[in-house]
Design a protein around this motif. Structure first.
Motif, mmCIF file in Angstrom:
data_model
loop_
_atom_site.group_PDB
_atom_site.id
_atom_site.type_symbol
_atom_site.label_atom_id
_atom_site.label_comp_id
_atom_site.label_asym_id
_atom_site.label_seq_id
_atom_site.Cartn_x
_atom_site.Cartn_y
_atom_site.Cartn_z
ATOM 1 N N VAL A 1 -1.067 -23.364 8.046
ATOM 2 C CA VAL A 1 -0.307 -21.571 8.105
ATOM 3 C C VAL A 1 -1.017 -21.033 6.618
ATOM 4 O O VAL A 1 -2.539 -21.084 6.261
ATOM 5 C CB VAL A 1 0.506 -22.171 6.309
ATOM 6 N N ARG A 2 -0.796 -19.778 6.979
ATOM 7 C CA ARG A 2 -1.149 -19.226 5.677
ATOM 8 C C ARG A 2 -0.099 -18.260 4.963
ATOM 9 O O ARG A 2 0.838 -18.007 5.352
ATOM 10 C CB ARG A 2 -2.052 -17.452 6.431
ATOM 11 N N VAL A 3 0.212 -18.218 4.225
ATOM 12 C CA VAL A 3 0.904 -17.861 3.319
ATOM 13 C C VAL A 3 0.663 -15.878 2.721
ATOM 14 O O VAL A 3 -0.798 -16.029 2.290
ATOM 15 C CB VAL A 3 1.004 -18.969 1.346
ATOM 16 N N GLU A 4 1.491 -15.379 3.062
ATOM 17 C CA GLU A 4 0.773 -13.944 2.967
ATOM 18 C C GLU A 4 2.019 -13.662 1.932
ATOM 19 O O GLU A 4 1.444 -12.235 1.624
ATOM 20 C CB GLU A 4 2.078 -13.774 4.914
ATOM 21 N N ARG A 5 3.168 -13.619 0.766
ATOM 22 C CA ARG A 5 3.469 -13.370 -0.195
ATOM 23 C C ARG A 5 4.185 -14.358 -0.859
ATOM 24 O O ARG A 5 4.623 -15.396 0.101
ATOM 25 C CB ARG A 5 4.254 -12.541 0.067
ATOM 26 N N LEU A 6 4.689 -14.334 -2.229
ATOM 27 C CA LEU A 6 5.278 -15.440 -2.622
ATOM 28 C C LEU A 6 6.509 -14.705 -3.052
ATOM 29 O O LEU A 6 6.121 -13.344 -3.680
ATOM 30 C CB LEU A 6 4.314 -16.529 -3.497
ATOM 31 N N LEU A 35 0.135 -7.249 2.972
ATOM 32 C CA LEU A 35 0.754 -5.427 2.059
ATOM 33 C C LEU A 35 0.273 -4.796 2.964
ATOM 34 O O LEU A 35 -1.001 -4.519 3.364
ATOM 35 C CB LEU A 35 0.729 -4.857 1.096
ATOM 36 N N ASP A 36 1.033 -3.164 3.707
ATOM 37 C CA ASP A 36 0.688 -2.958 3.980
ATOM 38 C C ASP A 36 -0.147 -1.570 3.170
ATOM 39 O O ASP A 36 0.070 -1.636 1.974
ATOM 40 C CB ASP A 36 1.312 -1.786 5.176
ATOM 41 N N ASP A 37 -0.302 0.233 3.113
ATOM 42 C CA ASP A 37 -0.638 0.722 2.158
ATOM 43 C C ASP A 37 0.548 1.387 0.947
ATOM 44 O O ASP A 37 0.513 1.801 0.079
ATOM 45 C CB ASP A 37 -1.303 1.854 2.589
ATOM 46 N N LYS A 38 1.867 0.805 2.103
ATOM 47 C CA LYS A 38 3.351 1.006 0.900
ATOM 48 C C LYS A 38 3.661 -0.510 -0.015
ATOM 49 O O LYS A 38 4.994 -0.256 0.043
ATOM 50 C CB LYS A 38 4.017 2.070 1.798
#
Length: 198
Positions: free
Chosen positions: A188-193, A6-9
């Motif tokens: 894989v790399r999980v970025e978000r759920l 996630l970015d700053d927003k």
């Protein structure tokens, strides 16, 4: 293209890989020496254009700015992800929707016909049945453009679901087992759920 957290927003974004030309001169020289020592060749066109990327290194100052770039990356991701989806379904009793029903095609828009699901383990060795499994395709371009304009302020770096797959589970236990396999998969790399159960 690489997606990082996630970015700053609190927005997940798609970023480009780091270009060697963005490194300080001494690091550029060292990088090219390392490539030569490991006998890794770089296409001369990319060298001429000074467009050589560093695998696995993200440039957080360079978000994806072209939907065409996303679709090219998504097509590659689709081919890499498809065998993983099948393996995860196999190891966790996952199910896929069937394309055909009662000799005809299942009509997803019809409210009177229920989708039919089949366990991957029951059909994976039957070529005729595998042909009936309804694997998703890339998101339609028109829908992606619509979503980019309506939801993301014309910013393609926020489109994260051009390449998508799904596995259906009969029990929460099967879903949990699949999630464990995905999270521990070195590919894989999980970025978000997204938890749609709560």
């Amino acid at each position: 293209v690489q997606m990082i957290g996630l970015d700053d927003k609190n927005t997940c974004r798609q970023y480009n890989h780091m270009l060697v030309s963005k490194l300080p001169a001494t690091q550029q020289t060292q990088y090219y020496r390392n490539l030569a020592m490991r006998q890794i060749s770089v296409n001369p066109l990319f060298l001429d254009l000074d467009h050589v990327f560093i695998p696995g290194r993200t440039d957080t100052d360079s978000t994806v700015s072209s939907i065409n770039q996303l679709y090219a990356s998504a097509a590659i991701a689709y081919n890499l992800l498809s065998p993983l989806i099948s393996a995860w379904a196999e190891s966790s009793d996952g199910m896929f929707r069937l394309r055909k029903r009662d000799g005809g095609f299942y009509d997803a828009s019809s409210m009177d016909s229920e989708p039919v699901f089949v366990k991957w383990n029951d059909v994976k060795d039957d070529a005729a049945m595998v042909d009936q499994v309804m694997f998703p395709s890339l998101k339609r371009l028109g829908r992606a453009v619509e979503k980019m304009q309506r939801s993301y302020g014309h910013d393609p770096s926020k489109l994260l679901d051009i390449c998508r797959h799904s596995i259906t589970f009969a029990t929460v236990s099967d879903l949990t087992r699949a999630l464990g396999r995905i999270i521990t998969d070195d590919n894989v790399r999980v970025e978000r759920l997204k938890n749609r159960l709560s």
